[in-house]
Design a protein around this motif. Structure first.
Motif, PDB file in Angstrom:
ATOM      1  N   GLY A   1      -1.830  19.570  -3.583  1.00 63.77           N
ATOM      2  CA  GLY A   1      -2.179  18.152  -3.501  1.00 63.77           C
ATOM      3  C   GLY A   1      -0.974  17.287  -3.173  1.00 63.77           C
ATOM      4  N   ILE A   2       0.203  17.694  -3.649  1.00 63.52           N
ATOM      5  CA  ILE A   2       1.433  16.969  -3.306  1.00 63.52           C
ATOM      6  C   ILE A   2       1.631  16.955  -1.797  1.00 63.52           C
ATOM      7  CG2 ILE A   2       3.963  17.108  -3.434  1.00 63.52           C
ATOM      8  CD1 ILE A   2       3.585  18.197  -6.319  1.00 63.52           C
ATOM      9  N   THR A   3       1.395  18.096  -1.163  1.00 63.09           N
ATOM     10  CA  THR A   3       1.550  18.185   0.293  1.00 63.09           C
ATOM     11  C   THR A   3       0.578  17.253   0.999  1.00 63.09           C
ATOM     12  OG1 THR A   3       2.288  20.496   0.101  1.00 63.09           O
ATOM     13  CG2 THR A   3       1.479  19.767   2.250  1.00 63.09           C
ATOM     14  N   VAL A   4      -0.666  17.242   0.561  1.00 60.11           N
ATOM     15  CA  VAL A   4      -1.676  16.374   1.183  1.00 60.11           C
ATOM     16  C   VAL A   4      -1.310  14.902   1.000  1.00 60.11           C
ATOM     17  CG1 VAL A   4      -4.103  15.684   1.119  1.00 60.11           C
ATOM     18  CG2 VAL A   4      -3.484  18.096   0.888  1.00 60.11           C
ATOM     19  N   LEU A   5      -0.928  14.518  -0.215  1.00 62.40           N
ATOM     20  CA  LEU A   5      -0.570  13.120  -0.485  1.00 62.40           C
ATOM     21  C   LEU A   5       0.660  12.700   0.311  1.00 62.40           C
ATOM     22  CD1 LEU A   5      -1.134  13.005  -4.359  1.00 62.40           C
ATOM     23  CD2 LEU A   5      -2.491  11.832  -2.616  1.00 62.40           C
ATOM     24  N   ALA A   6       1.624  13.606   0.477  1.00 61.28           N
ATOM     25  CA  ALA A   6       2.836  13.279   1.233  1.00 61.28           C
ATOM     26  C   ALA A   6       2.510  13.035   2.702  1.00 61.28           C
ATOM     27  CB  ALA A   6       3.860  14.402   1.085  1.00 61.28           C
ATOM     28  N   VAL A   7       1.636  13.843   3.273  1.00 62.64           N
ATOM     29  CA  VAL A   7       1.242  13.651   4.671  1.00 62.64           C
ATOM     30  C   VAL A   7       0.536  12.309   4.843  1.00 62.64           C
ATOM     31  CG1 VAL A   7      -0.247  14.512   6.512  1.00 62.64           C
ATOM     32  CG2 VAL A   7       1.125  16.116   5.162  1.00 62.64           C
ATOM     33  N   ARG A   8      -0.331  11.958   3.878  1.00 68.89           N
ATOM     34  CA  ARG A   8      -1.026  10.667   3.955  1.00 68.89           C
ATOM     35  C   ARG A   8      -0.041   9.505   3.794  1.00 68.89           C
ATOM     36  NH1 ARG A   8      -6.187  10.202   0.250  1.00 68.89           N
ATOM     37  NH2 ARG A   8      -6.224   8.235   1.427  1.00 68.89           N
ATOM     38  N   LEU A   9       0.950   9.673   2.910  1.00 70.06           N
ATOM     39  CA  LEU A   9       1.951   8.626   2.735  1.00 70.06           C
ATOM     40  C   LEU A   9       2.727   8.388   4.023  1.00 70.06           C
ATOM     41  CD1 LEU A   9       3.671   6.687   0.975  1.00 70.06           C
ATOM     42  CD2 LEU A   9       5.080   8.678   0.363  1.00 70.06           C
ATOM     43  N   GLY A  10       3.028   9.456   4.745  1.00 70.99           N
ATOM     44  CA  GLY A  10       3.784   9.332   5.985  1.00 70.99           C
ATOM     45  C   GLY A  10       3.125   8.407   6.993  1.00 70.99           C
ATOM     46  N   ARG A  11       1.791   8.315   6.958  1.00 70.63           N
ATOM     47  CA  ARG A  11       1.076   7.439   7.892  1.00 70.63           C
ATOM     48  C   ARG A  11       1.243   5.965   7.545  1.00 70.63           C
ATOM     49  NH1 ARG A  11      -4.260  11.139   7.133  1.00 70.63           N
ATOM     50  NH2 ARG A  11      -3.522  13.005   8.245  1.00 70.63           N
ATOM     51  N   GLN A  12       1.660   5.673   6.312  1.00 76.84           N
ATOM     52  CA  GLN A  12       1.841   4.284   5.882  1.00 76.84           C
ATOM     53  C   GLN A  12       3.281   3.796   6.068  1.00 76.84           C
ATOM     54  OE1 GLN A  12      -0.621   2.272   4.798  1.00 76.84           O
ATOM     55  NE2 GLN A  12      -2.107   3.928   5.098  1.00 76.84           N
ATOM     56  N   LEU A  13       4.193   4.694   6.390  1.00 75.21           N
ATOM     57  CA  LEU A  13       5.603   4.339   6.470  1.00 75.21           C
ATOM     58  C   LEU A  13       6.005   3.987   7.892  1.00 75.21           C
ATOM     59  CD1 LEU A  13       7.066   7.213   4.232  1.00 75.21           C
ATOM     60  CD2 LEU A  13       6.496   4.882   3.528  1.00 75.21           C
ATOM     61  N   THR A  14       6.940   3.067   8.015  1.00 77.21           N
ATOM     62  CA  THR A  14       7.539   2.795   9.313  1.00 77.21           C
ATOM     63  C   THR A  14       8.522   3.916   9.649  1.00 77.21           C
ATOM     64  OG1 THR A  14       9.395   1.549   8.388  1.00 77.21           O
ATOM     65  CG2 THR A  14       7.361   0.333   8.836  1.00 77.21           C
ATOM     66  N   GLU A  15       8.947   3.945  10.885  1.00 74.88           N
ATOM     67  CA  GLU A  15       9.908   4.966  11.300  1.00 74.88           C
ATOM     68  C   GLU A  15      11.215   4.838  10.526  1.00 74.88           C
ATOM     69  OE1 GLU A  15      11.102   8.327  13.606  1.00 74.88           O
ATOM     70  OE2 GLU A  15       9.171   7.405  13.161  1.00 74.88           O
TER      71      GLU A  15
ATOM     72  N   LEU B   1      11.338   0.680   0.489  1.00 73.37           N
ATOM     73  CA  LEU B   1      10.048   0.008   0.429  1.00 73.37           C
ATOM     74  C   LEU B   1      10.133  -1.351  -0.261  1.00 73.37           C
ATOM     75  CD1 LEU B   1       7.641   2.965  -0.487  1.00 73.37           C
ATOM     76  CD2 LEU B   1       7.750   1.724   1.678  1.00 73.37           C
ATOM     77  N   ALA B   2      11.196  -1.564  -1.063  1.00 77.72           N
ATOM     78  CA  ALA B   2      11.316  -2.799  -1.832  1.00 77.72           C
ATOM     79  C   ALA B   2      11.777  -3.955  -0.944  1.00 77.72           C
ATOM     80  CB  ALA B   2      12.308  -2.597  -2.981  1.00 77.72           C
ATOM     81  N   PRO B   3      11.132  -5.126  -1.050  1.00 75.89           N
ATOM     82  CA  PRO B   3      11.630  -6.315  -0.343  1.00 75.89           C
ATOM     83  C   PRO B   3      12.992  -6.732  -0.895  1.00 75.89           C
ATOM     84  CG  PRO B   3       9.369  -6.624  -1.133  1.00 75.89           C
ATOM     85  CD  PRO B   3       9.898  -5.394  -1.784  1.00 75.89           C
ATOM     86  N   ALA B   4      13.678  -7.585  -0.181  1.00 78.43           N
ATOM     87  CA  ALA B   4      14.998  -8.043  -0.617  1.00 78.43           C
ATOM     88  C   ALA B   4      14.926  -8.662  -2.010  1.00 78.43           C
ATOM     89  CB  ALA B   4      15.539  -9.071   0.383  1.00 78.43           C
ATOM     90  N   GLY B   5      15.804  -8.209  -2.890  1.00 75.93           N
ATOM     91  CA  GLY B   5      15.876  -8.738  -4.238  1.00 75.93           C
ATOM     92  C   GLY B   5      14.912  -8.114  -5.216  1.00 75.93           C
TER      93      GLY B   5
ATOM     94  N   ARG C   1       0.814  -1.214   0.000  1.00 77.39           N
ATOM     95  CA  ARG C   1       0.000   0.000   0.000  1.00 77.39           C
ATOM     96  C   ARG C   1       0.850   1.268   0.000  1.00 77.39           C
ATOM     97  NH1 ARG C   1      -5.039   1.209   4.186  1.00 77.39           N
ATOM     98  NH2 ARG C   1      -5.729   3.180   3.203  1.00 77.39           N
ATOM     99  N   ALA C   2       1.944   1.249   0.744  1.00 79.36           N
ATOM    100  CA  ALA C   2       2.812   2.428   0.800  1.00 79.36           C
ATOM    101  C   ALA C   2       3.435   2.699  -0.570  1.00 79.36           C
ATOM    102  CB  ALA C   2       3.905   2.233   1.850  1.00 79.36           C
ATOM    103  N   MET C   3       3.844   1.645  -1.286  1.00 82.62           N
ATOM    104  CA  MET C   3       4.439   1.831  -2.604  1.00 82.62           C
ATOM    105  C   MET C   3       3.417   2.357  -3.606  1.00 82.62           C
ATOM    106  SD  MET C   3       7.160   1.787  -4.356  1.00 82.62           S
ATOM    107  CE  MET C   3       7.594   1.916  -6.104  1.00 82.62           C
ATOM    108  N   VAL C   4       2.190   1.860  -3.533  1.00 84.69           N
ATOM    109  CA  VAL C   4       1.139   2.357  -4.430  1.00 84.69           C
ATOM    110  C   VAL C   4       0.889   3.841  -4.174  1.00 84.69           C
ATOM    111  CG1 VAL C   4      -1.309   2.169  -5.004  1.00 84.69           C
ATOM    112  CG2 VAL C   4       0.054   0.096  -4.702  1.00 84.69           C
ATOM    113  N   GLN C   5       0.830   4.226  -2.903  1.00 84.15           N
ATOM    114  CA  GLN C   5       0.633   5.645  -2.595  1.00 84.15           C
ATOM    115  C   GLN C   5       1.815   6.488  -3.066  1.00 84.15           C
ATOM    116  OE1 GLN C   5      -0.592   6.745   1.331  1.00 84.15           O
ATOM    117  NE2 GLN C   5      -2.236   5.232   1.444  1.00 84.15           N
ATOM    118  N   LEU C   6       3.025   5.941  -2.942  1.00 88.33           N
ATOM    119  CA  LEU C   6       4.195   6.663  -3.419  1.00 88.33           C
ATOM    120  C   LEU C   6       4.150   6.829  -4.932  1.00 88.33           C
ATOM    121  CD1 LEU C   6       6.926   7.992  -2.885  1.00 88.33           C
ATOM    122  CD2 LEU C   6       7.980   5.723  -3.003  1.00 88.33           C
TER     123      LEU C   6
END
Length: 424
Positions: A383-397, A334-338, A208-213
């Motif tokens: 809209g970039i600002t709004v989307l970036a804030v929403r993306l931040g909620r999907q990311l780990t620290e 965000l990419a898994p190993a490999g 989901r985080a990659m799709v939002q990115l």
């Protein structure tokens, strides 16, 4: 930097230098020098985008299975053949075919080089590595364009043949340089062909985080890069009365800001959450569109309009310098190993889609509907600002703020002797 990373950066600079030779003069070469007209020249530019859209879905899987270096070498040879073909072609069909070959090679270079940077860097050095890549790309494009401008003569087709031949030589020289790179071992996906067709894309779309990115990346490239040489330049000429020389100055100001500010901005970016950095870029670009609105709609003097228009491009450059050490490392994290090659190719595909749609939408708007054009793209920037804030909620620290995550790990690791740190 290790030896491998140094060669990768040299490769980035050489490829950008070669592209800088020809990209600014491609339209003039096809339409005027070869006498094929504006329609064919426009088709050539469209073919570049179409070729990229065709090959990028397959490039990611090839990088995952074979590694980025073999894919890069094939792409470089392909691009060299396309560049040489463009320089020697005089018929429309041959020009379009050569443009398709060159566009395909160029498109595959991007995710291959990005994956090589990921494989040769650690999390703590990745932002600086991608910032260096972006710096060298802009420097190479600028120097290549400057030298190419002094070599070409619109009255002599031979001068353009020389230019495209030099571009092909740069790609072949890059083959020699990159063939000596010793890549570190990285995971490779070696599943069966039946599984490989859609498994990687299905896994990516489930992230989901990659799709939002990717959605955020499309808006970023659509609202900035997709407008530079189409809608924004048309708006400047038609609404603000900007001369062609002033337009060249604006483009130079954009490159100059990137080259000068890149590493100063990097210190700021590395200490902050990536989502907040991207959100701040949206605000900076909203200001840039507001300044562009003043240039064309403010009713001031021509000198003030020109200064405002140049400032618009400079503000875009500041935002670009902030994005270069942020977006690509985030894709890698965000990419898994490999799977870095698959994720880099997917993000490159999104970029190409935005660059194909952006001029088609922005060009007519910027040329005729001046006020709506500014308002629409100012809203896109917000809209970039709004989307970036929403993306931040999907990311780990660790994905969103890697420097802070590393600091906490180090603090936990400094436990008294004989005590095992909790994070282990």
């Amino acid at each position: 930097m290790g030896a491998a990373m140094r060669r990768i950066h040299v490769g980035n600079a050489l490829s950008a230098f070669g592209l800088g030779f020809t990209v600014p003069y491609l339209y003039v070469y096809v339409a005027q020098v070869r006498g094929l007209g504006a329609m064919t020249a426009g088709l050539v530019l469209a073919v570049f985008a179409v070729a990229a859209l065709v090959v990028l879905p397959f490039a990611g899987r090839a990088i995952v299975r074979r590694g980025p270096l073999p894919v890069l070498l094939v792409a470089l040879v392909t691009a060299a053949v396309g560049a040489l073909g463009l320089g020697l072609s005089s018929a429309a069909a041959a020009v379009l075919l050569s443009a398709a070959v060159l566009g395909a090679g160029q498109a595959v270079m991007q995710p291959a080089l990005a994956t090589m940077i990921v494989d040769c860097s650690a999390t703590e050095t990745r932002s600086r590595a991608f910032a260096t890549q972006f710096f060298l790309q802009n420097l190479g494009l600028g120097v290549g364009g400057l030298i190419g401008g002094h070599l070409v003569d619109p009255t002599r087709a031979g001068s353009f043949t020389l230019l495209f031949s030099l571009e092909a030589a740069m790609f072949l020289l890059l083959v020699v340089v990159m063939a000596t790179v010793r890549m570190p071992h990285s995971p490779r996906i070696t599943d069966t062909p039946a599984q490989s067709a859609g498994a990687g894309w299905k896994q990516l779309l489930g992230n989901r985080a990659m799709v939002q990115l990717c959605v955020l990346g499309f808006v970023l490239f659509f609202a900035c890069y997709g407008q530079f040489e189409s809608g924004l330049s048309a708006y400047g000429v038609e609404a603000a009365g900007i001369s062609t020389s002033a337009l060249g100055t604006a483009l130079a100001a954009n490159t100059l800001v990137i080259v000068v500010a890149q590493f100063a901005v990097l210190r700021f970016v590395e200490r902050r959450k990536r989502s907040r950095v991207i959100a701040s870029v949206g605000l900076i670009w909203a200001v840039a569109w507001g300044v562009a609105g003043y240039a064309g709609l403010g009713g001031g003097s021509q000198a003030m309009a020109t200064a405002a228009f140049v400032s618009t491009y400079a503000l875009f450059g500041l935002g670009e310098a902030m994005l270069s050490p942020t977006l690509a490392p985030l894709v890698a994290d965000l990419a898994p190993a490999g799977m870095a090659g698959q994720y880099n190719s997917a993000f490159a595909l999104v970029k190409q889609l935005a660059l194909a749609v952006g001029p088609a939408v922005g060009g007519p708007l910027g040329a005729s509907l001046h006020a709506p054009y500014i308002v629409i793209f100012l809203l896109f920037s917000l809209g970039i600002t709004v989307l970036a804030v929403r993306l931040g909620r999907q990311l780990t620290e660790a994905q969103n703020h890697p420097s802070a995550a590393r600091s906490r790990v180090v603090a936990q690791g400094s436990a008294p002797a004989g005590q095992v740190p909790a994070h282990v």
